[in-house]
Scaffold this motif. Structure first.
Motif, mmCIF file in Angstrom:
data_model
loop_
_atom_site.group_PDB
_atom_site.id
_atom_site.type_symbol
_atom_site.label_atom_id
_atom_site.label_comp_id
_atom_site.label_asym_id
_atom_site.label_seq_id
_atom_site.Cartn_x
_atom_site.Cartn_y
_atom_site.Cartn_z
ATOM 1 N N ALA A 165 65.178 19.103 28.571
ATOM 2 C CA ALA A 165 65.978 20.015 27.758
ATOM 3 C C ALA A 165 66.175 19.477 26.343
ATOM 4 N N ASP A 166 66.380 18.157 26.214
ATOM 5 C CA ASP A 166 66.571 17.573 24.892
ATOM 6 C C ASP A 166 65.289 17.641 24.072
ATOM 7 N N LEU A 167 64.142 17.394 24.686
ATOM 8 C CA LEU A 167 62.871 17.502 23.974
ATOM 9 C C LEU A 167 62.632 18.930 23.497
ATOM 10 N N THR A 168 62.952 19.887 24.353
ATOM 11 C CA THR A 168 62.769 21.287 23.966
ATOM 12 C C THR A 168 63.665 21.645 22.788
ATOM 13 N N ALA A 169 64.915 21.159 22.795
ATOM 14 C CA ALA A 169 65.848 21.468 21.707
ATOM 15 C C ALA A 169 65.448 20.779 20.411
ATOM 16 N N ARG A 170 64.948 19.554 20.493
ATOM 17 C CA ARG A 170 64.618 18.799 19.281
ATOM 18 C C ARG A 170 63.309 19.268 18.648
ATOM 19 N N LEU A 171 62.302 19.496 19.488
ATOM 20 C CA LEU A 171 60.966 19.766 18.978
ATOM 21 C C LEU A 171 60.591 21.234 18.997
ATOM 22 N N GLY A 172 61.412 22.066 19.608
ATOM 23 C CA GLY A 172 61.166 23.496 19.567
ATOM 24 C C GLY A 172 60.091 23.989 20.509
ATOM 25 N N THR A 173 59.571 23.130 21.397
ATOM 26 C CA THR A 173 58.529 23.514 22.347
ATOM 27 C C THR A 173 58.836 22.863 23.686
ATOM 28 N N GLU A 174 58.753 23.625 24.757
ATOM 29 C CA GLU A 174 59.012 23.064 26.077
ATOM 30 C C GLU A 174 57.782 22.296 26.555
ATOM 31 N N PRO A 175 57.938 21.039 26.940
ATOM 32 C CA PRO A 175 56.777 20.257 27.404
ATOM 33 C C PRO A 175 56.328 20.698 28.787
ATOM 34 N N LEU A 176 55.031 20.508 29.037
ATOM 35 C CA LEU A 176 54.490 20.807 30.353
ATOM 36 C C LEU A 176 54.850 19.728 31.363
#
Length: 229
Positions: A165-176
């Motif tokens: 969730a933090d990666l998605t919020a910071r980078l704007g893309t949900e990781p696989l």
């Protein structure tokens, strides 16, 4: 005392090999490979390029052994080939595992085509066998291109879902997929490797660039260079 050994060394190991026998052996190898890679290995959620690498190694070695055993192969040629292969270094970051697979197939094809006193039909069959296998396994339409980016986050997480969730919020893309590489409780940082889907592999990949091309990167998330896996 050494006469039988000499006769065995001079005799072709595949003197009795027929087209039917070769086809049966190749079919058995392909069937075993399909079970290993297509079923057993895929249960482990492998990287998208690993089936190609395993296929290239298996079929490449099968083709090389078939070509070598189909006629005389002097020991001096074997040592010279080993010396040439030892000069090839593919451990640089510029090479991906897909590049290594294609390089191995190219070396096997060169070995098969260069061996003298081999039947032409067998060499053509080996080349076609390897090319068709790579064509089927490495079809770009069958998988999405991905990149793995190493990210250092400025906190320690208790729940793996919080990292996603933090990666998605910071980078704007949900990781696989997300894999934790290191947790530093002294500096309170977490290093992760995040896999993202990409559409254009020719440009420099930055997670979230399709959504935030005009915005500056987040200051709290230093991102390393992405590399292919």
């Amino acid at each position: 005392m050494h006469a039988p050994i000499t006769l065995l060394a001079d005799k072709s190991l595949a003197s009795a090999l027929t087209v039917g026998d070769l086809t049966a052996r190749a079919g058995l190898d392909v069937l075993a490979l399909l079970v290993l890679v297509g079923w057993l290995y895929r249960r482990r959620r492998p990287g998208p390029e690993m089936p190609l690498v395993l296929t290239a190694l298996n079929l490449g070695l099968f083709a090389a052994m078939t070509a070598i055993s189909a006629g005389k192969f002097p020991a001096g040629v074997g040592f010279g080939l080993f010396g040439i292969l030892s000069l090839v270094r593919l451990r640089s970051a510029a090479f991906t595992v897909r590049d290594v697979a294609y390089a191995f197939i190219a070396l096997v094809m060169a070995l098969s085509n260069g061996l003298p006193q081999r039947e032409t039909w067998m060499i053509i069959a080996i080349d076609a066998f390897l090319l068709v296998a790579v064509l089927l396994v490495d079809d770009p339409a069958s998988h999405r291109p991905t990149r793995v980016t190493k990210v250092t986050l400025d906190r320690v997480y208790r729940n793996p879902e919080d990292i996603r969730a933090d990666l998605t919020a910071r980078l704007g893309t949900e990781p696989l997929a997300v894999e934790v590489d290191e947790i530093d409780y002294v500096r309170e940082t977490t290093r992760v490797s995040a896999r993202y889907a990409v559409e254009d592999s020719t440009r420099v990949f930055i997670p979230g660039q399709r959504e935030t091309q005009d915005s500056s990167p987040h200051p709290a998330a230093p991102v390393g260079e992405g590399k292919s896996l």
